[in-house]
Scaffold this motif. Structure first.
Motif, PDB file in Angstrom:
ATOM      1  N   ARG A 175      -4.229   8.311  12.445  1.00  6.58           N
ATOM      2  CA  ARG A 175      -2.943   7.096  12.106  1.00  6.58           C
ATOM      3  C   ARG A 175      -3.062   6.592  11.113  1.00  6.58           C
ATOM      4  O   ARG A 175      -2.052   6.447  10.425  1.00  6.58           O
ATOM      5  N   MET A 176      -4.309   6.264  10.770  1.00  7.67           N
ATOM      6  CA  MET A 176      -4.548   5.488   9.232  1.00  7.67           C
ATOM      7  C   MET A 176      -4.018   6.419   8.180  1.00  7.67           C
ATOM      8  O   MET A 176      -3.358   6.142   7.192  1.00  7.67           O
ATOM      9  N   ALA A 177      -4.439   7.888   8.184  1.00 11.29           N
ATOM     10  CA  ALA A 177      -3.870   8.570   7.300  1.00 11.29           C
ATOM     11  C   ALA A 177      -2.526   8.829   7.145  1.00 11.29           C
ATOM     12  O   ALA A 177      -2.009   8.874   6.377  1.00 11.29           O
ATOM     13  N   ARG A 178      -1.857   9.144   8.355  1.00 10.13           N
ATOM     14  CA  ARG A 178      -0.439   9.206   8.376  1.00 10.13           C
ATOM     15  C   ARG A 178       0.332   8.067   7.783  1.00 10.13           C
ATOM     16  O   ARG A 178       1.251   8.090   6.805  1.00 10.13           O
ATOM     17  N   LEU A 179      -0.303   6.722   8.229  1.00 14.27           N
ATOM     18  CA  LEU A 179       0.351   5.542   7.469  1.00 14.27           C
ATOM     19  C   LEU A 179       0.294   5.455   5.957  1.00 14.27           C
ATOM     20  O   LEU A 179       1.305   5.057   5.299  1.00 14.27           O
ATOM     21  N   ILE A 180      -0.912   5.902   5.596  1.00 10.91           N
ATOM     22  CA  ILE A 180      -0.975   5.874   3.994  1.00 10.91           C
ATOM     23  C   ILE A 180      -0.025   6.991   3.504  1.00 10.91           C
ATOM     24  O   ILE A 180       0.512   6.837   2.396  1.00 10.91           O
ATOM     25  N   ASP A 181       0.003   8.264   4.072  1.00  9.37           N
ATOM     26  CA  ASP A 181       0.834   9.212   3.510  1.00  9.37           C
ATOM     27  C   ASP A 181       2.167   8.686   3.688  1.00  9.37           C
ATOM     28  O   ASP A 181       3.018   8.919   2.560  1.00  9.37           O
ATOM     29  N   ASP A 182       2.899   7.950   4.677  1.00  7.07           N
ATOM     30  CA  ASP A 182       4.127   7.418   4.644  1.00  7.07           C
ATOM     31  C   ASP A 182       4.432   6.480   3.844  1.00  7.07           C
ATOM     32  O   ASP A 182       5.261   6.380   3.140  1.00  7.07           O
ATOM     33  N   LEU A 183       3.376   5.594   3.590  1.00  5.56           N
ATOM     34  CA  LEU A 183       3.598   4.543   2.466  1.00  5.56           C
ATOM     35  C   LEU A 183       3.622   5.077   0.856  1.00  5.56           C
ATOM     36  O   LEU A 183       4.531   4.555   0.333  1.00  5.56           O
ATOM     37  N   LEU A 184       2.934   6.383   0.737  1.00  8.07           N
ATOM     38  CA  LEU A 184       2.771   6.659  -0.468  1.00  8.07           C
ATOM     39  C   LEU A 184       4.397   7.499  -0.762  1.00  8.07           C
ATOM     40  O   LEU A 184       4.988   7.397  -1.722  1.00  8.07           O
ATOM     41  N   SER A 185       4.731   8.317   0.494  1.00 13.68           N
ATOM     42  CA  SER A 185       6.141   8.816   0.336  1.00 13.68           C
ATOM     43  C   SER A 185       7.178   7.934   0.125  1.00 13.68           C
ATOM     44  O   SER A 185       8.165   7.958  -0.853  1.00 13.68           O
ATOM     45  N   LEU A 186       7.112   6.553   0.621  1.00 14.43           N
ATOM     46  CA  LEU A 186       7.988   5.601   0.850  1.00 14.43           C
ATOM     47  C   LEU A 186       8.208   5.144  -0.960  1.00 14.43           C
ATOM     48  O   LEU A 186       9.158   4.966  -1.434  1.00 14.43           O
ATOM     49  N   SER A 187       6.968   4.899  -1.415  1.00 13.99           N
ATOM     50  CA  SER A 187       7.042   4.301  -2.644  1.00 13.99           C
ATOM     51  C   SER A 187       7.490   5.513  -3.976  1.00 13.99           C
ATOM     52  O   SER A 187       8.219   4.942  -4.873  1.00 13.99           O
ATOM     53  N   LYS A 188       7.149   6.609  -3.525  1.00 13.41           N
ATOM     54  CA  LYS A 188       7.654   7.624  -4.375  1.00 13.41           C
ATOM     55  C   LYS A 188       9.021   7.742  -4.371  1.00 13.41           C
ATOM     56  O   LYS A 188       9.502   7.816  -5.394  1.00 13.41           O
ATOM     57  N   VAL A 189       9.643   7.576  -3.143  1.00 11.62           N
ATOM     58  CA  VAL A 189      11.141   7.789  -2.870  1.00 11.62           C
ATOM     59  C   VAL A 189      11.727   6.783  -3.655  1.00 11.62           C
ATOM     60  O   VAL A 189      12.753   6.662  -4.273  1.00 11.62           O
ATOM     61  N   GLU A 190      11.235   5.419  -3.619  1.00 12.59           N
ATOM     62  CA  GLU A 190      11.968   4.174  -4.349  1.00 12.59           C
ATOM     63  C   GLU A 190      11.512   4.424  -5.626  1.00 12.59           C
ATOM     64  O   GLU A 190      12.535   3.917  -6.360  1.00 12.59           O
TER      65      GLU A 190
END
Ligand SMILES: Nc1ncnc2c1ncn2[C@@H]1O[C@H](COP(=O)(O)OP(=O)(O)O)[C@@H](O)[C@H]1O
Ligand SMILES: [Mg+2]
Length: 349
Positions: free
Chosen positions: A166-181
């Protein structure tokens, strides 16, 4: 030297920021148009407290009337909505005393952005801390009470594994979000075939759907034009939307995906390709619809967590579609099902 005629006060009516002039006795003697719009027509001739209202703002104005150059203060006003201003006061010498010029600068947007950032950090910390707390708890149990209990060890290691994932998924999603931004203002330029992209995504996600006894059907009109896009990001959009349809769809129900051509993408004159993903399941009630794409917003937090969600999927989807100048529409009825429709502009010939 040429003599310039005095500049009339009315020139300040052209300033976007409200300006007030206070006399030495705190009376508002002049207000420009922006100030009259903000405080009302009757503000001139009144004590400054009628406009400045809050102690912090009044202190700043008093300091200027005493000949000091105070630091700016924050003033919050309710004007139908909450508005925040930075208030500055400057002393103007006047026959042995001081008048004060007060300027207000609207900082509502900055304040909102800052509040959102602080909220986001608090949310991220909370989301990371709960799986971490559970991991620490199980490590302690494994070293102590469960030291010699093979069966408990197996079980706890299983839970620890899923919490770490779950923590790994959260970090992946956070990185995706900041990359998209970061990329948001760069328009994507690749030529993407949505039909082949969706076939790949459906193939990859089909296993998970089959585990729930669900079938995913893909219907499309012939000769679909390509769209302008970033292939990886569009893959992410459809992975997230189909993942939600599988998670929140009823076991043994169907997910229908339709790809079709539309004459124009909403809000533009450009033709587009639209993909709608329809599930039968939880659905979403009206009051939640407008907030779904906020980061960490979930209709049912416990259910989302239990299904392994991070609450960031739709936020990522929204940003990617925004970057593509596309459109996201959600139609849903509680306990019936949801349809998420993405429309993207076609590649111009
Ligand atoms: N197809 C769907 N059916 C019902 N609810 C949905 C669907 N898609 C999203 N939601 C709701 O929107 C929320 C946000 O979705 P998302 O950002 O993808 O987060 P997550 O899937 O990690 O919970 C979900 O928690 C869920 O409450
Ligand atoms: Mg999701």
């Amino acid at each position: 030297m040429t003599e310039h005629p005095p500049i009339p006060w009315s020139i300040f009516d052209n300033l976007p920021d409200p300006v007030l002039v206070l006399d030495r006795d705190r009376t508002i003697i002049s207000a420009n148009r922006a100030a009259l719009d903000l405080f009302g027509r009757s503000v001139e001739g009144n004590d400054m407290a009628l406009a400045l209202r809050q102690p912090s703002a009044i202190t700043v104005a008093e300091a200027a009337l005493n000949g000091k150059h105070p630091k700016p203060a924050e003033l919050s006003l309710y004007t139908g909505a909450n508005q925040t201003f930075e208030i500055c006061a400057t002393p103007v010498p006047d026959a042995g005393a001081f008048r004060a010029v007060i300027t207000l600068h609207d900082t509502t947007r900055e304040k909102q952005a800052e509040d959102m950032r602080a909220d986001f950090v608090a949310n991220v910390s909370h989301e990371l801390r709960s799986p971490l707390a559970s991991l620490i708890g199980f490590v302690e149990t494994l070293r102590g009470p469960a030291k010699d209990d093979r069966e408990a060890q197996e079980k706890f290691l299983g839970i620890m594994h899923s919490e770490a994932e779950r923590m790994a998924r959260l970090i992946d999603d956070l990185l995706s979000l900041s990359k998209v931004e970061v990329d948001e203002h760069i328009q994507p330029r690749d030529q993407v075939s949505l039909s082949s992209l969706l076939r790949q995504v459906v193939d990859a996600m089909g296993v998970r759907a089959n585990e729930k006894g669900m079938t995913v059907s893909l219907n499309m009109s012939a000769n679909l034009p390509d769209v302008v896009g970033d292939e990886d990001q569009l893959t992410q959009v459809f992975q997230n939307l189909i993942d939600n349809a599988v998670k929140y769809g009823r076991p043994k129900s169907d997910i229908n995906i339709e790809i079709s051509v539309v004459d124009r993408v909403s809000g533009t004159a450009a033709p587009g390709v639209s993909v709608s993903i329809k599930d039968q399941g939880d659905g979403i009630s009206e009051e939640h619809l407008s907030r779904l794409t906020e980061r960490f917003y979930r209709v049912d937090k416990a259910r989302s967590r239990e299904l392994g969600g991070t609450g960031l999927g739709l936020a990522i989807v929204k940003h990617i579609i925004g970057r593509h100048r596309g459109w996201l529409e959600v139609d849903s009825e509680e306990n019936i099902g949801s349809t998420f429709t993405v429309t993207l502009p076609v590649l111009e010939a």
